[in-house]
Design a protein around this motif. Structure first.
Motif, mmCIF file in Angstrom:
data_model
loop_
_atom_site.group_PDB
_atom_site.id
_atom_site.type_symbol
_atom_site.label_atom_id
_atom_site.label_comp_id
_atom_site.label_asym_id
_atom_site.label_seq_id
_atom_site.Cartn_x
_atom_site.Cartn_y
_atom_site.Cartn_z
ATOM 1 N N SER A 2 0.830 -1.192 0.000
ATOM 2 C CA SER A 2 0.000 0.000 0.000
ATOM 3 C C SER A 2 0.873 1.253 0.000
ATOM 4 O O SER A 2 2.060 1.214 0.335
ATOM 5 C CB SER A 2 -0.932 -0.008 1.204
ATOM 6 N N LYS A 3 0.262 2.382 -0.344
ATOM 7 C CA LYS A 3 0.992 3.644 -0.359
ATOM 8 C C LYS A 3 1.360 4.090 1.044
ATOM 9 O O LYS A 3 2.384 4.729 1.254
ATOM 10 C CB LYS A 3 0.136 4.723 -1.017
ATOM 11 N N TYR A 4 0.501 3.764 1.995
ATOM 12 C CA TYR A 4 0.691 4.194 3.374
ATOM 13 C C TYR A 4 0.792 2.950 4.252
ATOM 14 O O TYR A 4 -0.208 2.336 4.584
ATOM 15 C CB TYR A 4 -0.483 5.058 3.826
ATOM 16 N N SER A 21 6.151 -12.703 13.831
ATOM 17 C CA SER A 21 5.553 -11.845 12.814
ATOM 18 C C SER A 21 5.065 -10.558 13.453
ATOM 19 O O SER A 21 4.718 -10.527 14.636
ATOM 20 C CB SER A 21 4.361 -12.548 12.171
ATOM 21 N N THR A 22 5.026 -9.493 12.652
ATOM 22 C CA THR A 22 4.526 -8.215 13.154
ATOM 23 C C THR A 22 3.020 -8.133 12.912
ATOM 24 O O THR A 22 2.516 -8.624 11.911
ATOM 25 C CB THR A 22 5.215 -7.042 12.444
ATOM 26 N N VAL A 23 2.304 -7.479 13.844
ATOM 27 C CA VAL A 23 0.855 -7.338 13.763
ATOM 28 C C VAL A 23 0.533 -5.921 13.302
ATOM 29 O O VAL A 23 1.125 -4.954 13.790
ATOM 30 C CB VAL A 23 0.186 -7.620 15.121
ATOM 31 N N HIS A 24 -0.388 -5.797 12.343
ATOM 32 C CA HIS A 24 -0.812 -4.508 11.818
ATOM 33 C C HIS A 24 -2.333 -4.464 11.823
ATOM 34 O O HIS A 24 -2.994 -5.498 11.874
ATOM 35 C CB HIS A 24 -0.294 -4.315 10.388
ATOM 36 N N GLN A 25 -2.887 -3.247 11.754
ATOM 37 C CA GLN A 25 -4.332 -3.074 11.712
ATOM 38 C C GLN A 25 -4.682 -2.325 10.427
ATOM 39 O O GLN A 25 -4.061 -1.300 10.113
ATOM 40 C CB GLN A 25 -4.800 -2.292 12.937
ATOM 41 N N THR A 26 -5.661 -2.835 9.687
ATOM 42 C CA THR A 26 -5.989 -2.253 8.387
ATOM 43 C C THR A 26 -6.560 -0.857 8.541
ATOM 44 O O THR A 26 -7.305 -0.567 9.461
ATOM 45 C CB THR A 26 -7.013 -3.124 7.640
ATOM 46 N N GLY A 27 -6.172 0.029 7.622
ATOM 47 C CA GLY A 27 -6.718 1.370 7.572
ATOM 48 C C GLY A 27 -5.967 2.401 8.368
ATOM 49 O O GLY A 27 -6.220 3.602 8.224
ATOM 50 N N PRO A 37 -10.358 7.933 6.352
ATOM 51 C CA PRO A 37 -10.349 6.460 6.342
ATOM 52 C C PRO A 37 -10.207 5.931 4.920
ATOM 53 O O PRO A 37 -10.469 6.640 3.951
ATOM 54 C CB PRO A 37 -11.724 6.102 6.926
ATOM 55 N N PRO A 38 -9.796 4.667 4.775
ATOM 56 C CA PRO A 38 -9.675 4.087 3.444
ATOM 57 C C PRO A 38 -11.037 3.958 2.764
ATOM 58 O O PRO A 38 -12.079 4.007 3.401
ATOM 59 C CB PRO A 38 -9.043 2.714 3.682
ATOM 60 N N LYS A 39 -11.015 3.809 1.445
ATOM 61 C CA LYS A 39 -12.254 3.746 0.666
ATOM 62 C C LYS A 39 -13.074 2.496 0.982
ATOM 63 O O LYS A 39 -14.283 2.545 1.031
ATOM 64 C CB LYS A 39 -11.929 3.788 -0.827
ATOM 65 N N ASN A 40 -12.410 1.363 1.205
ATOM 66 C CA ASN A 40 -13.120 0.127 1.521
ATOM 67 C C ASN A 40 -13.260 0.030 3.030
ATOM 68 O O ASN A 40 -12.344 -0.380 3.731
ATOM 69 C CB ASN A 40 -12.352 -1.085 0.974
ATOM 70 N N ALA A 41 -14.419 0.411 3.536
ATOM 71 C CA ALA A 41 -14.624 0.470 4.978
ATOM 72 C C ALA A 41 -14.958 -0.889 5.578
ATOM 73 O O ALA A 41 -15.091 -1.008 6.787
ATOM 74 C CB ALA A 41 -15.743 1.465 5.293
ATOM 75 N N ARG A 42 -15.088 -1.923 4.780
ATOM 76 C CA ARG A 42 -15.499 -3.236 5.282
ATOM 77 C C ARG A 42 -14.449 -3.842 6.206
ATOM 78 O O ARG A 42 -14.776 -4.465 7.203
ATOM 79 C CB ARG A 42 -15.757 -4.162 4.092
#
Length: 174
Positions: A2-4, A21-27, A37-42
């Motif tokens: 992703s860009k960000y 492994s590293t943990v990340h959260q979407t958005g 917020p990102p375009k896909n809010a699901r």
């Protein structure tokens, strides 16, 4: 990618290769960079992990549950997943293995009522009949042929030269 990039939230053992492994959260990356917020809010807020050997995990509810179960904010406190060490069974006289000898199957004279192991055919054998031949002149073919014939006749009539009427009335008055 992703860009960000999303910031690291914590650490979890990879269920495939057992590395950390590293943990990340979407958005989060887009929200922090642009303030929107990102375009896909699901999938906003669902956690995923990024393994150095396997790559990114799928973003799903089951992965999010796995992360919540094995999640740690500090890298050294995460222990890689390991399988249980099984103890070998000790052989005693009660559970000792007997030597294998060739055993001939018993022949049963009466048919068994068990449908799975029964040798009887349960479905009647049907003979395959060839499909019935359709007649060559069907209603659809006849109508199509008549339509094509009418269009051809009309086109020929339009292409035929039309007889020209001579202007005898103008020539006679002069």
């Amino acid at each position: 990618m992703s860009k960000y990039p999303n910031p690291v939230r914590g650490y979890v053992p990879c269920p495939v290769c057992t590395s950390i492994s590293t943990v990340h959260q979407t958005g989060e990356g887009r929200l922090m960079a642009l303030g929107e917020p990102p375009k896909n809010a699901r999938n906003i807020g669902i956690k995923y992990f990024r393994c150095p050997e396997c790559g990114n995990s799928a973003i799903s509810k089951s992965i999010d549950e796995y992360i919540e179960k094995h999640y740690s904010t500090e890298k050294p406190s995460v222990t890689p997943l390991e399988g249980e060490v099984l103890e070998p069974l000790a052989l005693t006289d009660d559970n000792a293995l007997a030597p294998v000898t060739s055993v001939e199957p018993d022949i049963i004279d009466e048919p068994n009522d068990d449908k799975v192991s029964s040798a009887e055919v349960t479905e009647p054998i049907t003979e395959e009949k060839p499909p019935a031949e359709k007649p060559f002149f069907t209603l659809k073919r006849v109508i199509t042929a008549l339509g094509v014939l009418i269009v051809l006749l009309w086109a020929m009539r339009k292409l035929m030269p039309q007889p020209q009427e001579e202007e005898t009335s103008n020539a006679a008055t002069e």
